[in-house]
Design an enzyme around this catalytic site. Sequence first.
Site, short mmCIF file in Angstrom:
data_model
loop_
_atom_site.label_atom_id
_atom_site.label_comp_id
_atom_site.label_asym_id
_atom_site.label_seq_id
_atom_site.Cartn_x
_atom_site.Cartn_y
_atom_site.Cartn_z
N TYR A 1 -9.85 0.46 3.62
CA TYR A 1 -8.91 -0.23 4.75
C TYR A 1 -8.77 1.12 5.23
O TYR A 1 -8.31 2.10 4.44
CB TYR A 1 -8.21 -0.65 5.29
CG TYR A 1 -8.23 -2.20 5.58
CD1 TYR A 1 -8.23 -2.32 6.87
CD2 TYR A 1 -8.64 -3.29 4.40
CE1 TYR A 1 -9.07 -3.09 7.43
CE2 TYR A 1 -8.64 -4.38 4.80
CZ TYR A 1 -8.92 -4.61 6.58
OH TYR A 1 -9.70 -5.90 6.94
N ASP B 1 0.21 -1.23 0.16
CA ASP B 1 -0.13 0.25 -0.12
C ASP B 1 1.12 1.27 -0.02
O ASP B 1 0.61 2.27 -0.49
CB ASP B 1 -1.23 -0.16 1.42
CG ASP B 1 -2.11 -0.48 1.10
OD1 ASP B 1 -2.87 -0.63 -0.41
OD2 ASP B 1 -2.81 -1.26 1.87
#
Lengths: 679, 679
Positions: free
Chosen positions: A402, A314
């Site tokens: 998320y 990420d």
Amino acid sequence: MAHKTILVLLLLTLSTTTITTTTVHPLDPLTPDEITTVRSVISSSTPNASFHYVGLFEPDKPSVLAFVSPAPTPPPPHPRRAFAIIRADLASREIVVDLTNHSIISNVVYDGHGFPTITPAEDAEACELPMKYGPFVESVRERGLEMGDVVCSPMSVGWFGEGRGRRRRVSKLQFYYKGGTVNVYARPVEGVTVTVDLDRMVVVDFRDRVVVPVPKAEGTDYRSTEEEEEERRGEEIPGPGSRGISIEGHVVRWANWDFHVSFDARAGLVLSLASVADPERDESRLVLYKGHVSELFVPYMDPSEEWYYRTYLDAGEWGFGVSALPLKPGADCPARARFMDGFYARRDGMPVRVEKVFCVFQRYAGDVSWRHTEILIPGRVIREVRPEVSLVVRSVATVGNYDYIVDYEFMQSGTIKVQVGLTGILEVKASEHTHTNQISQDIHGTLIAENTIATYHDHFITYYLDLDIDGRRNSFVKAKMKTVRPGGDNNDGSSPRKSYWTIERETVKTEVEGMVSMSPAEPSELMLVNPNKKTRMGNVVGYRLIPKSAPAISLLSDDDYPQIRAGWTKNQVWVTAYDPSQRWAGGMYADQSQGDDNLVAWSRRNRSIENTDIVLWYTVGFHHIPCQEDFPVMPTLNGGFELRQTNFFERNILLKTPLPSIESDSCLSCRQSHNIITG
Amino acid sequence: MAHKTILVLLLLTLSTTTITTTTVHPLDPLTPDEITTVRSVISSSTPNASFHYVGLFEPDKPSVLAFVSPAPTPPPPHPRRAFAIIRADLASREIVVDLTNHSIISNVVYDGHGFPTITPAEDAEACELPMKYGPFVESVRERGLEMGDVVCSPMSVGWFGEGRGRRRRVSKLQFYYKGGTVNVYARPVEGVTVTVDLDRMVVVDFRDRVVVPVPKAEGTDYRSTEEEEEERRGEEIPGPGSRGISIEGHVVRWANWDFHVSFDARAGLVLSLASVADPERDESRLVLYKGHVSELFVPYMDPSEEWYYRTYLDAGEWGFGVSALPLKPGADCPARARFMDGFYARRDGMPVRVEKVFCVFQRYAGDVSWRHTEILIPGRVIREVRPEVSLVVRSVATVGNYDYIVDYEFMQSGTIKVQVGLTGILEVKASEHTHTNQISQDIHGTLIAENTIATYHDHFITYYLDLDIDGRRNSFVKAKMKTVRPGGDNNDGSSPRKSYWTIERETVKTEVEGMVSMSPAEPSELMLVNPNKKTRMGNVVGYRLIPKSAPAISLLSDDDYPQIRAGWTKNQVWVTAYDPSQRWAGGMYADQSQGDDNLVAWSRRNRSIENTDIVLWYTVGFHHIPCQEDFPVMPTLNGGFELRQTNFFERNILLKTPLPSIESDSCLSCRQSHNIITG
């Protein structure tokens, strides 16, 4: 259509802004003006540059340390330089810009594997393509869905052994359906994949493999009703405040701590130069030269076509800083927290402000920093208790579905607690199933709602921790606990005990020995020490690492491509020789990386890590088997670790460190009760 | 001399007290009147009884559940009974007393290994003996110490293979020196051991093995100076409060939780019948029938004569409840917390009140219970964030030198967080050494101050967790994560991935299979489920166990006596068939126990634990290598675990659970600032 609009709404684009600081700290992030300068300098030679990273090109450590040292002579002026990664003419370039002279210091093409972070503007532009792409429009129509309700989520594609010839920057788009809900991630349009070439911005592949019902909207919305909103309105949530916190520029001072807070597009929150006052020496002593989230590895465990490649890095693929969004006072942080803004460069090089990207607040949660009741002395009861008051620095990064809450908590004892909270929306797969009794084979997840499978996955959050314990030259020491028999293996009967444990202290020589896979059966205390500094008793000064959640490692096989890219997740701990270019565990070019420029690769050089400048890397890991309660939004799950003083001080410094004063935190409601009392 | 006086000062002895509750709950602890009744009933037949335990003899589970069930018919009256362990005529007796009829129901001699808890009165009386014992007085004089400054600390002796013939209740006394400090544990008078027979109250052994300098007093005091005290005086520490907490008798209700809090002389804080409201079903659902600290195992790692036997089972040897001392408002707990008292029986059977032994408060620490920012929807930014507000129930037990802070935190999500904080004073050994460069062999600890070695040791805190997930019949499920290759071992190329993990769900059949030693290499999600209840999706309802500190196991060899006594510390997790007599992991008679009546011994029966009433035992472990900062008092070190809803609810209940209102917690300072504002 998609992201561009949002960015305008969410983030203010700035052309001129000045930060009011008297002196520029050598680690201060680029100002909007400086970002604009980078853009104009680079654009003059490369008009069509796409900016993938713009940040401070840090002065070297000696200059920074000279700047902050209490030496009487003024520190030498430090040059302000920027480091940029751009794409132009299908190549990645690394450019260093002198911000004083507005000139380019270096400009080199990067020719290795992998690509720089994908920009939000590219995501937005890529997401516009399928909306006009015939086969996709047809797929949506065949599913009986409204085109206007389809939203698009661009996904990084990982690397699965493709050779050099197939190297191009692509993104796979997956689709969701917003009809009837804002929780778009709860409604996947399963089975359709659109692959976009991000450099050429064209669709290069389209697959419609399978049709699966879109999960229903009902029950997915997580927003308050108007009534609930109304009820909460005007009720300021009290809580910890910010009395005693001094913020000058980017330098935060509180109680016995001072440190520098900076925003970086890649790392998000960067802490530097964290120093703690030693009450015996009347000086501030360096603990952490730099600390931040280095990388996240989030592999999903479904091998099917639409899911196998979801093996995100990420931070490297999207930017953990670019993913940081404004914090909501009174909810993300106490209402009276102090907030700071961050700035990064858009794809076109213009600065973007992220308002309230960090918060800083003093915490008193009702806990105890130390206590003792002594009843051993005849006729007396001694009871001494001190409340725990600490300082929290927080940022929240939302990487798609998320949300990661990143906290650094400074304790007056000298301890730094690091916590990451996982919340947000699960990445789910649409399914025909509405009940577990319909399931006859592995669905690679949990049926958490009708037609909704939440796929098994992991989160590995890797921290870069350039500890400089009381100076730059440090060593990594394992205090291994070993069971021994009194009087040796034959147990000579000198003690009624048949066993005890003692310590074998190993000063780790090289990087390969510095890898640690934690096990309860073979425990070690892991310390970074300064072998050149000792306490009066002769103990080496140090800090130790204490996990605050169960240590975890990746379970993927070593030959699996995502594991090759994120190989360091097989150990929780790595220690490397300091190299300012090695800050990103997954490599600088994490998108489609091949594992040849990551923490594992650097460590294979097996450099000496004894009595030299070293970096500790710790990975907080979670294996996530989702459950129904994670739907439609997940209650925060925390993990973390602490860095705790270990013979760093001569004694418990809490005894000589005054407790900060704690204000009351909701004078709104206080005043009301006061009014009630006084009529 | 010693302890008697203290107890009178610290604890109020009561002859008549009544608790104002409308209905007696079947799990309410004995009232002072009831304790007095037990004493008078037992004393009438056994005039010289020494009372080692007096507590509630609990009604059986079905009666208790009937009492709390919302059935319209009034529950059957539950008998009030007491369970007492006494010593009389050199024997231990177990007596059940009917509190309504003031009669003895049963009275049996216990003839197994081990002895009941040592009472504070025995400790105090034992400590008087050496002060008049010639050889000891001579030893003190020879060391040039003042007899009046010597204080005495009684230590349990463990078991080291002694046969039945040598079975007598003894305590080994170690000595400390208070001259110039209140931190007596910092000044051991090393080398002298006085062994006392606690039943006959005579010295049975005396050793003066070695003379070692007593560590100096300087720098050991942990109290504030008068000036510091003065500075803090009048400054009320604000913080969390108690709005929204209802306490009726021993039943606590807050937000969506209700539970019963009781005090037990052995366990300390006992939580029962913890139930959480299910907003979808409009009912409260049982999670935890009973939970408390069951045992502590604290072995030290020095095999020498004065140290080898220090292998404490603190709860069984001293009583974790008896060791719980009054909490200080504004320091141990927020000033506005609610406090509760506890009562236990003294050696003579009279009730002793421990004021403010528990506190209950609502916490808002600035954290986030869930959040998400959604930017995927074109033209909109959705940001929803909820602050985390929880309820904390706390007790602190001071077992000699160490202070254990025991917290249960109830989260609105359904999660129960359990935390133990270690603070207080280290158990140290006097030494000739004043610098580490004088040390040439293993000193079994860290030189933390001049002449002061803090010995290596462990803390294992074992929790008894009688979870009754949505009913009594539960199963223990391990969801084992297994790495598999797509398409099987040959990897048929059906997926570009070469591995992923999936779940092998094993419902554990028997107790031996229920033992779990955690390892990052072989992770499992550990759940207690109710196999008879499913969600609408068909998932079995359950709760899972999540460690919040690194799992640890005992490193002692299996043949070592302390390990035989505390054998369960080789695994973190045990699951047993429910048996109301099996609540103490180290056995009911832990003092000098021999491991034949403990958690390991019961589990060897290998009873079925599938779909029946079962108990989860979890051990939070710490290996403690002391450091200088742990001196002269140790900053709190936390560990723990959480019990988290896992398909217990249909969805995240936070969405339907209103946030409790949070008051401001220091209107003292608020009013001041208000005054300043308004002039």
